[in-house]
Each structure stands twice: as C-alpha cells, then as structure tokens.
Enzyme design. Structure first.
Site, PDB file in Angstrom:
ATOM      1  N   ASP A   1      13.628 -12.192   7.129  1.00 13.00           N
ATOM      2  CA  ASP A   1      12.634 -11.927   7.955  1.00 13.00           C
ATOM      3  C   ASP A   1      13.292 -10.628   8.528  1.00 13.00           C
ATOM      4  OD1 ASP A   1      10.741 -12.743  10.786  1.00 13.00           O
ATOM      5  OD2 ASP A   1      11.114 -10.857   9.781  1.00 13.00           O
TER       6      ASP A   1
ATOM      7  N   ASN B   1       2.775   3.134   7.790  1.00 12.22           N
ATOM      8  CA  ASN B   1       1.867   4.284   7.354  1.00 12.22           C
ATOM      9  C   ASN B   1       1.990   5.643   8.007  1.00 12.22           C
ATOM     10  OD1 ASN B   1      -0.002   4.291   9.569  1.00 12.22           O
ATOM     11  ND2 ASN B   1      -0.285   2.090   9.069  1.00 12.22           N
TER      12      ASN B   1
ATOM     13  N   GLY C   1       1.430  -6.559   7.005  1.00 13.06           N
ATOM     14  CA  GLY C   1       2.764  -6.583   6.379  1.00 13.06           C
ATOM     15  C   GLY C   1       3.948  -6.698   7.656  1.00 13.06           C
TER      16      GLY C   1
ATOM     17  N   ASP D   1       5.055  -3.841   8.720  1.00 14.08           N
ATOM     18  CA  ASP D   1       4.618  -3.007   9.892  1.00 14.08           C
ATOM     19  C   ASP D   1       3.964  -3.913  11.093  1.00 14.08           C
ATOM     20  OD1 ASP D   1       2.528   0.016  10.042  1.00 14.08           O
ATOM     21  OD2 ASP D   1       4.152  -0.876  11.396  1.00 14.08           O
TER      22      ASP D   1
ATOM     23  N   SER E   1       6.924  -0.316  -0.104  1.00 10.77           N
ATOM     24  CA  SER E   1       5.603   0.073  -0.824  1.00 10.77           C
ATOM     25  C   SER E   1       5.191  -1.059  -1.817  1.00 10.77           C
ATOM     26  CB  SER E   1       5.754   1.358  -1.843  1.00 10.77           C
ATOM     27  OG  SER E   1       5.399   2.148  -0.953  1.00 10.77           O
ATOM     28  N   THR E   2       5.951  -2.309  -2.075  1.00 10.33           N
ATOM     29  CA  THR E   2       5.774  -3.403  -2.922  1.00 10.33           C
ATOM     30  C   THR E   2       4.924  -4.556  -2.358  1.00 10.33           C
ATOM     31  OG1 THR E   2       7.772  -4.630  -2.144  1.00 10.33           O
ATOM     32  CG2 THR E   2       7.873  -2.816  -3.990  1.00 10.33           C
ATOM     33  N   GLY E   3       4.242  -4.359  -1.341  1.00 12.49           N
ATOM     34  CA  GLY E   3       3.118  -5.248  -0.654  1.00 12.49           C
ATOM     35  C   GLY E   3       1.683  -4.499  -0.753  1.00 12.49           C
TER      36      GLY E   3
END
Ligand code: APR
Length: 178
Positions: A10, A24, A32, A34, A117-119
């Site tokens: 984590d 973003n 996520g 963020d 970007s993978t979520g």
C-alpha cells in the site's frame, strides 16, 4: 539494476521520501490510489493542491506529504486508455519521466510509484508495465538521483506482470554482465 525494485504493498504506508499519486488533472482527489493518498495525508494535502491550479496529463507537481510517512507527494495525471492510438504510451512515459525529473531537481533520493493509469484509467497492465519500466530504467541510466525507485503494486498479480515484463526487457542485461 539494484536501484530499482518491484514490491506488493500500500503506497500510503511507504517510507520513501516521495510517493507518486496517480491523480487527475484537477489534482483535487478522487478514488483509487488518489483517494487513498488523500485520506492518509489528511486535509492539508487537498488545501495545498487547491493552490496548484491543476496539472496537465503527463506532467507532475510536488506537494508536501502531510500526515503520510512520505515527505513529498508527486502528483501526475496519467492518460485515460482510449485504445492505444491516442498517444497514451508517450503520455504515460512522460508521467514517469516528469516525476523523476522533479524528484531529481528537489534532491529527492527515494521515490515509490504506483502503476499509473492501470486502474480507473483502464490502461492494460502489461502494456503500461513495459512503458513504465522503460521510462524508469532509461532515466536511472542517465541520472544519479533518485538513488532508489520502486514500483509498489497493490496486488501480487500486478507485481507478477511487472516482474515478468522487467525480465523480458532486462534479464538479458544481467546475463551479459555475468
Ligand atoms: N497503493 C498502491 N497502489 C494502489 C493503491 C495503493 N493504496 N490503491 C490502488 N492502487 C493501484 C491500482 O490497483 C492500480 O494498479 O494503483 C493503480 C492505479 O489505479 P487508480 O488509482 O485507479 O489510478 P488511475 O488508473 O491512474 O486513474 C486515475 O482515478 O482515483 C482517480 O482521481 C483519480 O481520476 C483519477 C483516476
């Protein structure tokens, strides 16, 4: 290369000097990683983010870490996956490079990344891993700082994809050295 490693964890618990936030363009928080970073950092992080005026996709901005163990947060908006022919790979590589350039400029020695970007943004994991690893390894080859970079994957499955991709791209290098 022993300056780079891949682990499962984590990222909000990381003790790296700087952790990267898959943000973003508003920099005003989200879900996520963020959301997790803002929850752990506390309200001071959002207050500082409000002063930054957002951030373009592929660029990065640095803030304090507030209640996080990390001293800094590097915020970078990754590209939204739109099929792969909208410049996503170049923008994703730019996220990693921008964060590393900013870290170097501020003398940050250790940086932990999530898999940008993978979520929510839907970038296919194996393709993102190849872009991320190449951007990181190319930067570390030409720069002394950061001295340590880690990819902190949230799941064992993601870490396995990064490890396999790393071995595919760089295992030969080790063999040559031997
Ligand atoms: N530690 C490490 N990695 C994490 C954590 C965590 N605590 N939580 C999630 N992840 C991983 C996800 O499993 C994924 O592999 O981070 C990666 C990025 O996923 P997202 O957080 O969804 O980020 P991204 O795909 O870049 O989408 C960004 O989502 O949260 C919003 O505001 C954010 O609009 C932006 C968008």
């Amino acid at each position: 290369m022993d300056r780079f490693s891949i682990l499962v964890g984590d990222i909000t618990k990381s003790d790296a000097q700087a952790i990267v936030n898959a943000a973003n363009t508003t920099l005003l928080g989200g879900s996520g990683v963020d959301g997790a970073i803002h929850r752990s950092a506390g309200p001071g992080l959002l207050a500082e983010c409000r002063t930054l005026g957002g951030c373009e996709t592929g660029r990065a901005k640095l803030t304090g870490g507030y209640d996080l163990p990390a001293r800094y947060v590097l915020h970078t908006p990754g590209p939204i996956w739109r099929g792969g022919d909208q410049g996503e790979a170049a923008l994703l590589a730019s996220c990693y490079r921008s964060c590393l350039e900013l870290a170097e400029a501020r003398g940050v020695e250790t940086v932990d990344f999530p898999s940008i970007s993978t979520g929510v943004y839907g970038y296919p994991l194996a393709q993102a891993a190849a872009v991320a690893l190449k951007a990181i390894m190319d930067f570390l080859r030409d720069h002394a700082l950061p001295r340590r970079v880690r990819m902190v994957c949230h799941t064992e499955r993601a870490a396995e994809v990064y490890r396999q991709t790393y071995n595919m791209l760089y295992a030969g290098e080790k063999a040559e050295r031997l």
